[in-house]
Motif scaffolding. Structure first.
Motif, PDB file in Angstrom:
ATOM      1  N   LYS A   1      68.377  28.989  -4.239  1.00 38.72           N
ATOM      2  CA  LYS A   1      69.622  28.560  -4.882  1.00 38.72           C
ATOM      3  C   LYS A   1      70.415  27.660  -3.944  1.00 38.72           C
ATOM      4  CE  LYS A   1      70.356  32.395  -7.996  1.00 38.72           C
ATOM      5  NZ  LYS A   1      71.061  33.665  -8.175  1.00 38.72           N
ATOM      6  N   LEU A   2      70.511  28.055  -2.685  1.00 35.91           N
ATOM      7  CA  LEU A   2      71.227  27.240  -1.709  1.00 35.91           C
ATOM      8  C   LEU A   2      70.591  25.862  -1.597  1.00 35.91           C
ATOM      9  CD1 LEU A   2      73.423  26.878   0.426  1.00 35.91           C
ATOM     10  CD2 LEU A   2      71.849  27.902   2.092  1.00 35.91           C
ATOM     11  N   ASP A   3      69.287  25.811  -1.543  1.00 35.40           N
ATOM     12  CA  ASP A   3      68.579  24.525  -1.458  1.00 35.40           C
ATOM     13  C   ASP A   3      68.861  23.666  -2.689  1.00 35.40           C
ATOM     14  OD1 ASP A   3      67.520  25.332   0.966  1.00 35.40           O
ATOM     15  OD2 ASP A   3      65.537  25.827   0.150  1.00 35.40           O
ATOM     16  N   ARG A   4      68.873  24.287  -3.876  1.00 32.99           N
ATOM     17  CA  ARG A   4      69.171  23.535  -5.109  1.00 32.99           C
ATOM     18  C   ARG A   4      70.604  23.011  -5.091  1.00 32.99           C
ATOM     19  NH1 ARG A   4      66.960  27.995  -8.133  1.00 32.99           N
ATOM     20  NH2 ARG A   4      68.909  28.124  -9.300  1.00 32.99           N
ATOM     21  N   ILE A   5      71.523  23.840  -4.606  1.00 30.92           N
ATOM     22  CA  ILE A   5      72.926  23.415  -4.518  1.00 30.92           C
ATOM     23  C   ILE A   5      73.063  22.235  -3.572  1.00 30.92           C
ATOM     24  CG2 ILE A   5      75.214  24.103  -3.672  1.00 30.92           C
ATOM     25  CD1 ILE A   5      74.485  26.979  -4.709  1.00 30.92           C
ATOM     26  N   VAL A   6      72.470  22.350  -2.383  1.00 29.58           N
ATOM     27  CA  VAL A   6      72.549  21.268  -1.392  1.00 29.58           C
ATOM     28  C   VAL A   6      71.918  19.998  -1.943  1.00 29.58           C
ATOM     29  CG1 VAL A   6      71.735  20.508   0.879  1.00 29.58           C
ATOM     30  CG2 VAL A   6      72.712  22.799   0.609  1.00 29.58           C
ATOM     31  N   ASP A   7      70.765  20.112  -2.568  1.00 31.36           N
ATOM     32  CA  ASP A   7      70.097  18.935  -3.135  1.00 31.36           C
ATOM     33  C   ASP A   7      70.942  18.285  -4.234  1.00 31.36           C
ATOM     34  OD1 ASP A   7      67.965  19.350  -1.418  1.00 31.36           O
ATOM     35  OD2 ASP A   7      66.660  20.252  -2.958  1.00 31.36           O
ATOM     36  N   ALA A   8      71.494  19.116  -5.120  1.00 33.45           N
ATOM     37  CA  ALA A   8      72.306  18.595  -6.221  1.00 33.45           C
ATOM     38  C   ALA A   8      73.574  17.927  -5.691  1.00 33.45           C
ATOM     39  CB  ALA A   8      72.660  19.722  -7.194  1.00 33.45           C
ATOM     40  N   ALA A   9      74.270  18.614  -4.805  1.00 37.84           N
ATOM     41  CA  ALA A   9      75.512  18.058  -4.252  1.00 37.84           C
ATOM     42  C   ALA A   9      75.220  16.780  -3.476  1.00 37.84           C
ATOM     43  CB  ALA A   9      76.207  19.090  -3.369  1.00 37.84           C
ATOM     44  N   SER A  10      74.173  16.796  -2.681  1.00 35.42           N
ATOM     45  CA  SER A  10      73.814  15.626  -1.878  1.00 35.42           C
ATOM     46  C   SER A  10      73.546  14.419  -2.774  1.00 35.42           C
ATOM     47  CB  SER A  10      72.586  15.951  -1.022  1.00 35.42           C
ATOM     48  OG  SER A  10      72.234  14.859  -0.230  1.00 35.42           O
ATOM     49  N   GLU A  11      72.764  14.620  -3.804  1.00 38.42           N
ATOM     50  CA  GLU A  11      72.421  13.525  -4.710  1.00 38.42           C
ATOM     51  C   GLU A  11      73.660  13.005  -5.450  1.00 38.42           C
ATOM     52  OE1 GLU A  11      69.823  12.944  -8.765  1.00 38.42           O
ATOM     53  OE2 GLU A  11      68.992  14.262  -7.202  1.00 38.42           O
ATOM     54  N   LEU A  12      74.468  13.925  -5.983  1.00 39.79           N
ATOM     55  CA  LEU A  12      75.653  13.504  -6.740  1.00 39.79           C
ATOM     56  C   LEU A  12      76.695  12.846  -5.838  1.00 39.79           C
ATOM     57  CD1 LEU A  12      75.946  16.562  -9.142  1.00 39.79           C
ATOM     58  CD2 LEU A  12      75.432  14.189  -9.802  1.00 39.79           C
ATOM     59  N   PHE A  13      76.915  13.409  -4.653  1.00 36.83           N
ATOM     60  CA  PHE A  13      77.880  12.813  -3.718  1.00 36.83           C
ATOM     61  C   PHE A  13      77.430  11.421  -3.286  1.00 36.83           C
ATOM     62  CE2 PHE A  13      79.376  17.219  -2.021  1.00 36.83           C
ATOM     63  CZ  PHE A  13      80.177  17.401  -3.147  1.00 36.83           C
ATOM     64  N   ALA A  14      76.125  11.261  -3.031  1.00 39.02           N
ATOM     65  CA  ALA A  14      75.607   9.962  -2.597  1.00 39.02           C
ATOM     66  C   ALA A  14      75.735   8.926  -3.715  1.00 39.02           C
ATOM     67  CB  ALA A  14      74.154  10.089  -2.159  1.00 39.02           C
ATOM     68  N   GLU A  15      75.502   9.360  -4.941  1.00 43.29           N
ATOM     69  CA  GLU A  15      75.521   8.433  -6.069  1.00 43.29           C
ATOM     70  C   GLU A  15      76.946   8.081  -6.522  1.00 43.29           C
ATOM     71  OE1 GLU A  15      73.913   8.310 -10.684  1.00 43.29           O
ATOM     72  OE2 GLU A  15      72.939   9.639  -9.234  1.00 43.29           O
ATOM     73  N   HIS A  16      77.831   9.078  -6.563  1.00 43.34           N
ATOM     74  CA  HIS A  16      79.154   8.865  -7.162  1.00 43.34           C
ATOM     75  C   HIS A  16      80.314   8.986  -6.175  1.00 43.34           C
ATOM     76  CE1 HIS A  16      77.198   9.075 -11.070  1.00 43.34           C
ATOM     77  NE2 HIS A  16      76.654  10.215 -10.716  1.00 43.34           N
ATOM     78  N   GLY A  17      80.080   9.563  -5.001  1.00 44.19           N
ATOM     79  CA  GLY A  17      81.165   9.856  -4.073  1.00 44.19           C
ATOM     80  C   GLY A  17      81.755  11.222  -4.376  1.00 44.19           C
ATOM     81  N   VAL A  18      82.196  11.897  -3.348  1.00 44.19           N
ATOM     82  CA  VAL A  18      82.670  13.273  -3.494  1.00 44.19           C
ATOM     83  C   VAL A  18      83.861  13.380  -4.442  1.00 44.19           C
ATOM     84  CG1 VAL A  18      84.193  13.242  -1.472  1.00 44.19           C
ATOM     85  CG2 VAL A  18      83.194  15.390  -2.213  1.00 44.19           C
ATOM     86  N   ASP A  19      84.734  12.395  -4.453  1.00 46.80           N
ATOM     87  CA  ASP A  19      85.938  12.466  -5.283  1.00 46.80           C
ATOM     88  C   ASP A  19      85.639  12.354  -6.780  1.00 46.80           C
ATOM     89  OD1 ASP A  19      87.559  12.788  -3.052  1.00 46.80           O
ATOM     90  OD2 ASP A  19      87.902  10.633  -2.834  1.00 46.80           O
ATOM     91  N   GLU A  20      84.506  11.778  -7.122  1.00 48.41           N
ATOM     92  CA  GLU A  20      84.169  11.561  -8.539  1.00 48.41           C
ATOM     93  C   GLU A  20      83.249  12.635  -9.108  1.00 48.41           C
ATOM     94  OE1 GLU A  20      85.763   9.183 -10.176  1.00 48.41           O
ATOM     95  OE2 GLU A  20      86.730   8.726  -8.266  1.00 48.41           O
ATOM     96  N   VAL A  21      82.886  13.615  -8.312  1.00 49.57           N
ATOM     97  CA  VAL A  21      81.945  14.651  -8.739  1.00 49.57           C
ATOM     98  C   VAL A  21      82.705  15.965  -8.921  1.00 49.57           C
ATOM     99  CG1 VAL A  21      79.895  15.973  -8.066  1.00 49.57           C
ATOM    100  CG2 VAL A  21      80.024  13.537  -7.541  1.00 49.57           C
ATOM    101  N   THR A  22      82.394  16.669 -10.002  1.00 46.03           N
ATOM    102  CA  THR A  22      83.018  17.971 -10.231  1.00 46.03           C
ATOM    103  C   THR A  22      82.070  19.092  -9.796  1.00 46.03           C
ATOM    104  OG1 THR A  22      82.138  18.240 -12.474  1.00 46.03           O
ATOM    105  CG2 THR A  22      84.251  17.049 -12.244  1.00 46.03           C
ATOM    106  N   THR A  23      82.644  20.239  -9.529  1.00 45.02           N
ATOM    107  CA  THR A  23      81.804  21.392  -9.188  1.00 45.02           C
ATOM    108  C   THR A  23      80.930  21.781 -10.379  1.00 45.02           C
ATOM    109  OG1 THR A  23      83.661  22.863  -9.697  1.00 45.02           O
ATOM    110  CG2 THR A  23      83.298  22.315  -7.370  1.00 45.02           C
TER     111      THR A  23
END
Length: 195
Positions: free
Chosen positions: A13-35
């Protein structure tokens, strides 16, 4: 000793969270991504997500800490073969600047979260530990100059860390390239070195 099913599930689960957050943050930026977007991409509930990271800032630290630690390891390795003090310090600094500038808004947010976040939270604590390790690596380089005492090396390394932080985080530097940021830091570090 083999890891139990529960621990494997938690790590997956942690790996999936890190992968998902990493991909979304890289693509959209942290401010544009929701939890919620991160939870959906990781295929978990938001409640489960908050068991691993309480805030979006904590998620960013979770994602970025490993990258910053890797950048520091690269810088340390590079610095070992560089003879001059200034050049060796910059060998440590440059990979960190490159890491920070991969996605500028995320890099600036990472620095803000690291400094102003709750140091009791695990990811903030880990980020601050990377800063300490960076300062220790710089201090070790500074001690190559026999005129620099151990105490002065630690103080100078702390100042150089602040210079690096401000150069990477300052709004006036948003449009600067990695090279321009590195040169800005180099000029300031050079002034601090004994003559």
């Amino acid at each position: 000793m083999p890891v139990g099913r529960r621990e494997r599930n938690k790590q997956e689960k942690l790996d999936r969270i890190v992968d998902a957050a990493s991909e979304l943050f890289a693509e959209h930026g942290v401010d544009e991504v929701t939890t919620q977007q991160i939870a959906d991409k990781a295929d978990i509930g938001t409640g489960t997500l908050f068991l691993y990271a309480k805030t979006k800032g904590e998620l960013l630290l979770l994602v970025q800490n490993a990258e910053y630690a890797e950048a520091l390891a690269q810088g340390r390795a590079d610095a070992e073969t560089v003879p001059g003090v200034l050049d060796a310090v910059m060998a440590i600094v440059r990979p960190i600047v490159e890491c920070n500038r991969t996605q500028i808004d995320n890099g600036r947010t990472y620095l803000r979260e690291m400094v102003f976040g709750d140091p009791e939270e695990p990811q903030h604590s880990a980020a601050l530990a990377i800063v300490v390790q960076t300062e220790e690596a710089i201090a070790a380089i500074l001690r190559r100059d026999k005129r620099v005492t151990e105490g002065d090396a630690a103080t100078l390394a702390h100042i150089m860390s602040a210079v690096m932080f401000l150069s990477m985080a300052a709004s006036v530097n948003i449009a600067l390239s990695v090279e321009e940021i590195a040169q800005d830091i180099r000029r300031q570090v050079d002034v601090l070195l004994p003559r």
